[in-house]
Scaffold this motif. Structure first.
Motif, PDB file in Angstrom:
ATOM      1  N   LEU A  36       0.814  -1.219   0.000  1.00  0.00           N
ATOM      2  CA  LEU A  36       0.000   0.000   0.000  1.00  0.00           C
ATOM      3  C   LEU A  36       0.849   1.271   0.000  1.00  0.00           C
ATOM      4  N   GLY A  37       2.157   1.106  -0.067  1.00  0.00           N
ATOM      5  CA  GLY A  37       3.049   2.262  -0.118  1.00  0.00           C
ATOM      6  C   GLY A  37       3.131   2.956   1.224  1.00  0.00           C
ATOM      7  N   HIS A  38       3.153   4.268   1.204  1.00  0.00           N
ATOM      8  CA  HIS A  38       3.239   5.071   2.420  1.00  0.00           C
ATOM      9  C   HIS A  38       2.050   6.022   2.483  1.00  0.00           C
ATOM     10  N   PRO A  39       0.860   5.479   2.784  1.00  0.00           N
ATOM     11  CA  PRO A  39      -0.313   6.353   2.830  1.00  0.00           C
ATOM     12  C   PRO A  39      -0.206   7.348   3.979  1.00  0.00           C
ATOM     13  N   ALA A  57      -7.355   3.346  12.606  1.00  0.00           N
ATOM     14  CA  ALA A  57      -6.580   4.338  11.849  1.00  0.00           C
ATOM     15  C   ALA A  57      -7.136   4.405  10.434  1.00  0.00           C
ATOM     16  N   ILE A  58      -7.220   5.616   9.922  1.00  0.00           N
ATOM     17  CA  ILE A  58      -7.648   5.818   8.538  1.00  0.00           C
ATOM     18  C   ILE A  58      -6.526   6.571   7.828  1.00  0.00           C
ATOM     19  N   PHE A  59      -6.158   6.064   6.661  1.00  0.00           N
ATOM     20  CA  PHE A  59      -5.047   6.594   5.881  1.00  0.00           C
ATOM     21  C   PHE A  59      -5.525   6.997   4.492  1.00  0.00           C
ATOM     22  N   LYS A  60      -4.950   8.049   3.942  1.00  0.00           N
ATOM     23  CA  LYS A  60      -5.218   8.488   2.567  1.00  0.00           C
ATOM     24  C   LYS A  60      -4.214   7.808   1.647  1.00  0.00           C
ATOM     25  N   LEU A  61      -4.720   7.078   0.669  1.00  0.00           N
ATOM     26  CA  LEU A  61      -3.858   6.407  -0.306  1.00  0.00           C
ATOM     27  C   LEU A  61      -3.371   7.397  -1.360  1.00  0.00           C
ATOM     28  N   SER A  62      -2.207   7.120  -1.933  1.00  0.00           N
ATOM     29  CA  SER A  62      -1.693   7.970  -3.011  1.00  0.00           C
ATOM     30  C   SER A  62      -2.517   7.722  -4.274  1.00  0.00           C
ATOM     31  N   PRO A  63      -2.595   8.701  -5.170  1.00  0.00           N
ATOM     32  CA  PRO A  63      -3.322   8.505  -6.429  1.00  0.00           C
ATOM     33  C   PRO A  63      -2.780   7.317  -7.232  1.00  0.00           C
ATOM     34  N   GLU A  64      -1.465   7.100  -7.195  1.00  0.00           N
ATOM     35  CA  GLU A  64      -0.866   5.973  -7.930  1.00  0.00           C
ATOM     36  C   GLU A  64      -1.353   4.643  -7.368  1.00  0.00           C
ATOM     37  N   ARG A  70      -7.579   0.041  -8.493  1.00  0.00           N
ATOM     38  CA  ARG A  70      -8.725   0.056  -9.416  1.00  0.00           C
ATOM     39  C   ARG A  70      -8.468  -0.802 -10.644  1.00  0.00           C
ATOM     40  N   SER A  71      -7.235  -0.788 -11.145  1.00  0.00           N
ATOM     41  CA  SER A  71      -6.901  -1.540 -12.359  1.00  0.00           C
ATOM     42  C   SER A  71      -6.747  -3.032 -12.117  1.00  0.00           C
ATOM     43  N   ASN A  72      -6.112  -3.397 -11.002  1.00  0.00           N
ATOM     44  CA  ASN A  72      -5.747  -4.804 -10.794  1.00  0.00           C
ATOM     45  C   ASN A  72      -6.267  -5.428  -9.510  1.00  0.00           C
ATOM     46  N   THR A 144      -7.565 -10.892  10.180  1.00  0.00           N
ATOM     47  CA  THR A 144      -6.684 -11.767  10.931  1.00  0.00           C
ATOM     48  C   THR A 144      -7.421 -13.078  11.167  1.00  0.00           C
ATOM     49  N   ALA A 145      -6.677 -14.118  11.504  1.00  0.00           N
ATOM     50  CA  ALA A 145      -7.272 -15.439  11.697  1.00  0.00           C
ATOM     51  C   ALA A 145      -8.363 -15.430  12.767  1.00  0.00           C
ATOM     52  N   ASN A 146      -8.196 -14.620  13.818  1.00  0.00           N
ATOM     53  CA  ASN A 146      -9.203 -14.584  14.877  1.00  0.00           C
ATOM     54  C   ASN A 146     -10.296 -13.546  14.624  1.00  0.00           C
ATOM     55  N   ARG A 147     -10.270 -12.883  13.487  1.00  0.00           N
ATOM     56  CA  ARG A 147     -11.261 -11.894  13.040  1.00  0.00           C
ATOM     57  C   ARG A 147     -11.316 -10.649  13.926  1.00  0.00           C
ATOM     58  N   GLU A 148     -10.238 -10.399  14.713  1.00  0.00           N
ATOM     59  CA  GLU A 148     -10.165  -9.200  15.545  1.00  0.00           C
ATOM     60  C   GLU A 148      -9.496  -8.035  14.817  1.00  0.00           C
ATOM     61  N   GLY A 149      -8.783  -8.309  13.731  1.00  0.00           N
ATOM     62  CA  GLY A 149      -8.104  -7.270  12.978  1.00  0.00           C
ATOM     63  C   GLY A 149      -8.549  -7.274  11.523  1.00  0.00           C
ATOM     64  N   MET A 150      -8.634  -6.088  10.935  1.00  0.00           N
ATOM     65  CA  MET A 150      -9.050  -5.972   9.538  1.00  0.00           C
ATOM     66  C   MET A 150      -8.340  -4.795   8.890  1.00  0.00           C
ATOM     67  N   ILE A 151      -7.944  -4.996   7.649  1.00  0.00           N
ATOM     68  CA  ILE A 151      -7.465  -3.912   6.800  1.00  0.00           C
ATOM     69  C   ILE A 151      -8.477  -3.808   5.673  1.00  0.00           C
ATOM     70  N   PHE A 152      -9.061  -2.636   5.519  1.00  0.00           N
ATOM     71  CA  PHE A 152     -10.149  -2.427   4.575  1.00  0.00           C
ATOM     72  C   PHE A 152      -9.757  -1.324   3.600  1.00  0.00           C
ATOM     73  N   VAL A 153      -9.763  -1.636   2.315  1.00  0.00           N
ATOM     74  CA  VAL A 153      -9.357  -0.680   1.281  1.00  0.00           C
ATOM     75  C   VAL A 153     -10.587  -0.227   0.504  1.00  0.00           C
ATOM     76  N   SER A 154     -10.748   1.090   0.440  1.00  0.00           N
ATOM     77  CA  SER A 154     -11.858   1.678  -0.316  1.00  0.00           C
ATOM     78  C   SER A 154     -11.284   2.549  -1.428  1.00  0.00           C
ATOM     79  N   PRO A 155     -11.174   1.999  -2.647  1.00  0.00           N
ATOM     80  CA  PRO A 155     -10.677   2.816  -3.751  1.00  0.00           C
ATOM     81  C   PRO A 155     -11.571   4.018  -4.037  1.00  0.00           C
ATOM     82  N   SER A 156     -12.884   3.872  -3.865  1.00  0.00           N
ATOM     83  CA  SER A 156     -13.792   4.985  -4.161  1.00  0.00           C
ATOM     84  C   SER A 156     -13.631   6.146  -3.179  1.00  0.00           C
ATOM     85  N   HIS A 157     -13.254   5.869  -1.952  1.00  0.00           N
ATOM     86  CA  HIS A 157     -12.993   6.914  -0.964  1.00  0.00           C
ATOM     87  C   HIS A 157     -11.509   7.313  -0.950  1.00  0.00           C
ATOM     88  N   GLY A 158     -10.657   6.492  -1.576  1.00  0.00           N
ATOM     89  CA  GLY A 158      -9.222   6.768  -1.608  1.00  0.00           C
ATOM     90  C   GLY A 158      -8.534   6.549  -0.279  1.00  0.00           C
TER      91      GLY A 158
END
Length: 166
Positions: A36-39, A57-64, A70-72, A144-158
């Protein structure tokens, strides 16, 4: 390499409620995979207790990065399976597409990470409703295996959202 071990130890201690290391190595710097680079961190919130905690934590992704997602999609996100990402005893799942079938409180496979959705102490942090929109297509996530952790990516929100509750 020694620096990374110290940092990993500090992050692990933070999950046990010993967050003094957060001053030297903020936990937000260690939760996302390298693909995810360095959001840019928008906002974070956390609460630590003995063997329990909440992190948001909420992070802003780079346009790249947004364009690559979105592409892949899953193919891009899975391209760098970072060995240091996550804890070996509670590894992250492969990247998956939404919608998430089940995972709500009444379901057997409840996703505990939803408890941190929107923040831990400060529910006014900028957010997206991960639990609600994860039921719709167009997003990506890891659990995560125990479902206590999640990383969620929203391309539409960036953005990428990290939530942990457990």
């Amino acid at each position: 390499m020694k620096f990374e071990r110290v940092r990993a130890t500090c992050v692990a201690l933070g999950f046990l409620g010993l967050s003094a290391c957060d001053l030297l190595f903020p936990w937000e710097d260690a939760v996302l995979p390298k693909v995810l680079g360095h959001p840019k961190l928008i906002k974070s919130d956390s609460f630590d207790g003995f063997r329990e905690g909440c992190r948001y934590a909420i992070f802003k992704l780079s346009p790249e990065t947004i364009q690559k997602i979105r592409s892949n999609g899953v193919e891009f996100l899975s391209s760098d399976r970072d060995a240091s990402h996550g804890h070996p005893r509670n590894p992250y799942s492969p990247w998956m597409k939404t919608p998430i079938v089940g995972g709500r409180q009444q379901d057997r496979n409840y996703i505990y990470a939803y408890g941190a959705d929107g923040g831990c102490n400060d529910r006014t942090v900028p957010s997206i409703d991960v639990e609600r929109i994860s039921q719709k297509p167009g997003y990506f996530y890891q659990l995560t295996a125990n479902r206590e952790g999640m990383i969620f990516v929203s391309p539409s929100h960036g953005v990428v959202v990290y939530i942990y509750f457990g």
